[in-house]
Design an enzyme around this catalytic site. Structure first.
Site, PDB file in Angstrom:
ATOM      1  N   GLY A   5       0.815  -1.207   0.000  1.00 53.23           N
ATOM      2  CA  GLY A   5       0.000   0.000   0.000  1.00 53.23           C
ATOM      3  C   GLY A   5       0.848   1.256   0.000  1.00 53.23           C
ATOM      4  O   GLY A   5       1.611   1.492   0.934  1.00 53.23           O
ATOM      5  N   GLY A   7      -0.102   4.486   0.162  1.00 53.98           N
ATOM      6  CA  GLY A   7      -0.914   5.655   0.523  1.00 53.98           C
ATOM      7  C   GLY A   7      -0.191   6.492   1.565  1.00 53.98           C
ATOM      8  O   GLY A   7       1.042   6.495   1.634  1.00 53.98           O
ATOM      9  N   PHE A   8      -0.976   7.179   2.397  1.00 53.24           N
ATOM     10  CA  PHE A   8      -0.386   8.080   3.395  1.00 53.24           C
ATOM     11  C   PHE A   8       0.575   7.341   4.325  1.00 53.24           C
ATOM     12  O   PHE A   8       1.693   7.789   4.575  1.00 53.24           O
ATOM     13  CB  PHE A   8      -1.494   8.726   4.247  1.00 53.24           C
ATOM     14  CG  PHE A   8      -2.179   9.862   3.552  1.00 53.24           C
ATOM     15  CD1 PHE A   8      -1.625  11.127   3.540  1.00 53.24           C
ATOM     16  CD2 PHE A   8      -3.392   9.671   2.910  1.00 53.24           C
ATOM     17  CE1 PHE A   8      -2.250  12.182   2.905  1.00 53.24           C
ATOM     18  CE2 PHE A   8      -4.025  10.713   2.271  1.00 53.24           C
ATOM     19  CZ  PHE A   8      -3.456  11.975   2.264  1.00 53.24           C
ATOM     20  N   GLY A   9       0.127   6.179   4.855  1.00 53.53           N
ATOM     21  CA  GLY A   9       0.942   5.452   5.820  1.00 53.53           C
ATOM     22  C   GLY A   9       2.131   4.786   5.155  1.00 53.53           C
ATOM     23  O   GLY A   9       3.278   4.916   5.611  1.00 53.53           O
ATOM     24  N   GLU A 159     -18.243  18.439   3.450  1.00 53.62           N
ATOM     25  CA  GLU A 159     -17.447  19.142   2.440  1.00 53.62           C
ATOM     26  C   GLU A 159     -18.071  18.971   1.058  1.00 53.62           C
ATOM     27  O   GLU A 159     -18.155  19.895   0.261  1.00 53.62           O
ATOM     28  CB  GLU A 159     -16.001  18.621   2.474  1.00 53.62           C
ATOM     29  CG  GLU A 159     -15.311  19.023   3.773  1.00 53.62           C
ATOM     30  CD  GLU A 159     -13.855  18.629   3.880  1.00 53.62           C
ATOM     31  OE1 GLU A 159     -13.435  17.699   3.175  1.00 53.62           O
ATOM     32  OE2 GLU A 159     -13.144  19.254   4.692  1.00 53.62           O
ATOM     33  N   ASP A 287      -5.445   3.069   8.160  1.00 53.72           N
ATOM     34  CA  ASP A 287      -6.866   2.699   8.248  1.00 53.72           C
ATOM     35  C   ASP A 287      -7.074   1.203   8.497  1.00 53.72           C
ATOM     36  O   ASP A 287      -8.082   0.802   9.059  1.00 53.72           O
ATOM     37  CB  ASP A 287      -7.586   3.060   6.939  1.00 53.72           C
ATOM     38  CG  ASP A 287      -7.847   4.554   6.801  1.00 53.72           C
ATOM     39  OD1 ASP A 287      -7.420   5.303   7.696  1.00 53.72           O
ATOM     40  OD2 ASP A 287      -8.480   4.954   5.816  1.00 53.72           O
TER      41      ASP A 287
END
Ligand SMILES: Cc1cc2nc3c(=O)[nH]c(=O)nc-3n(C[C@H](O)[C@H](O)[C@H](O)COP(=O)(O)OP(=O)(O)OC[C@H]3O[C@@H](n4cnc5c(N)ncnc54)[C@H](O)[C@@H]3O)c2cc1C
Length: 403
Positions: A5, A7-9, A159, A287
């Site tokens: 993954g 992503g952010f992490g 949002e 997550d």
């Protein structure tokens, strides 16, 4: 180190580790998606490629390796990850950072009739659906009403609803006033208030700001079913909805259990060191991680948790290599924020909360700061400046698989 993954992490861990060893990032996409700005793609505020950053670009700065693909099996004994490309990648340490997916909480009809908000393609589809229905209304020129419903009153739903209202009141009204005046936007929340993680005062302010923009806010309104162009509420009432966006929640990636990692309520079960329970040299972050705070509650599924855990796990791996004792992960919560529209936002930092233009500028600055890549930052700044000065949105194209 192999990281599942990007992503952010995953990328936070990769950056921190790269100076110390060989790092391979595996992701089914060749780009990282900046999920916090996805709603701006759906509402024509940003071009889709501004929120996507090539993973190879991110890791080339520290000579990391990348494989596009998905893990299908982990050979725990021999420490090898097998990919859907049939490639077998050995690891000394494995970091699982596979993120999350849409959670429909078992609500019938969500996967068939509602649009999700978890990928760039989904955001582009939402934009196309709104614009397509708008073009229908322009053709009718009668009193037909077109309803857009956003389900879920958390930051994403708020949002999204606010940005849609601004799109309709501004650029679409300029394109065709009659059609724009026949669009209604509903924000539907099952709980008693919007943004439950913020103070009561900021929740109330958010509701008021959205209503000022013309959004109909329904709280205490659980949805029992989504159907073709309508939504059924738990009280049996049906409301028409030509476009329904599901922003009601996410759950940890189900891939982890396919890989036979231990799970707890769907998340990968970890020690407080972030090491996966009963697995050697495997860590889970972001997550998909089941890490809990001192009160025994899961950490929220937000980007700062994933990034802090990514950097923390990198240090844990180095500690393990040096035979130093592992530490316990503790999240430093720097606050939450959500934007509602031009000069309208809410920021909560511990007990301090503020709203209006100062909150809006804080939100703009921080999102630009965390966006990956100079090109994406510059192009986002140009789009935002254009939108701010002209009250227009230049990205209202219908560009999906049907067109
Ligand atoms: C619409 C939306 C808005 C959000 N807004 C905010 C916000 O404003 N602020 C905030 O803090 N947080 C926000 N979040 C939450 C935040 O984006 C997540 O908490 C964060 O992305 C988690 O990071 P992660 O590394 O765990 O997962 P991700 O960043 O999602 O990365 C997971 C990676 O794993 C890859 N992957 C998944 N499955 C597979 C597979 N089977 N094979 C290979 N690769 C796979 C994915 O392609 C992805 O690149 C938002 C989320 C969404 C959906």
């Amino acid at each position: 180190v192999v990281i599942l993954g990007g992503g952010f992490g995953g990328l936070a861990a990769a950056k921190k580790l790269a100076r110390h060893g060989e790092v391979t990032v595996i992701d089914k996409h060749n780009f990282q998606t900046f999920l916090p700005l996805l709603y701006q793609v759906s509402t024509a505020g940003l071009a889709a490629d501004h929120v996507a950053y090539p993973i190879r670009g991110a890791i080339s700065k520290f000579q990391g390796k990348f494989r596009m693909g998905s893990p299908i099996e982990i050979d725990y004994k021999n420490q090898i990850v097998k990919l859907d490309s049939s490639e077998r990648i050995p690891y000394d340490y494995l970091v699982v950072a596979l993120g999350s997916e849409t959670n429909d909480f078992g609500t019938p009809g969500v996967s068939e009739f509602a649009l999700g908000m978890k990928s760039v393609m989904e955001a582009v589809n939402i934009r196309a659906e709104i614009m397509r229905r708008f073009e229908d209304l322009c053709r009718f020129e009668d009193e037909t009403i077109f309803n857009i419903s956003v389900i879920g009153g958390g930051p994403t739903g708020v949002e999204m609803a606010g940005a849609m209202a601004e799109l309709v009141r501004g650029p679409l009204a300029n394109d065709h006033a009659h059609a724009a005046h026949h669009i209604r936007i509903n924000l539907i929340e099952a709980g008693p208030r919007l943004l439950p993680m913020f103070s009561n005062r900021l929740s109330a302010r958010t509701k008021k700001d959205l209503e000022k923009l013309g959004v109909k806010v329904l709280v205490n309104t659980p949805v029992s079913k989504v159907e073709w162009r309508s939504i059924e509420l738990r009280n049996g009432e049906k409301i028409p909805s030509e476009v329904t966006v599901w922003a009601a929640g996410v759950k940890a990636s189900t891939k982890a259990s396919d890989l036979y990692l231990p799970t707890i309520q769907g998340r990968v079960e970890v020690e407080n060191t972030l090491e996966v329970k009963n697995k050697n040299n495997i860590w889970a972050i972001g997550d998909c991680s089941g890490a809990k705070n001192n009160q025994g509650r899961f950490y929220p599924m937000v980007a700062p948790v994933a990034m802090q855990q990514g950097r923390f796990v990198a240090k844990q791996i180095l500690r393990k290599e040096d035979n130093h004792p592992l530490k316990e992960f503790k999240y430093k919560d720097k606050g939450s924020m959500a934007t509602i529209g031009r000069h309208k936002a809410v920021v909560q930092i511990n007990k301090i909360g503020y709203s209006g233009a100062p909150a809006w500028f804080t939100w703009l600055f921080l999102h630009l700061f965390y966006l990956s890549g100079i090109r994406n930052r510059l192009s986002t700044m140009i789009d935002w400046t254009f939108n701010y000065l002209t009250f227009d949105r230049g990205n209202r194209h219908i560009m999906d698989e049907h067109n």
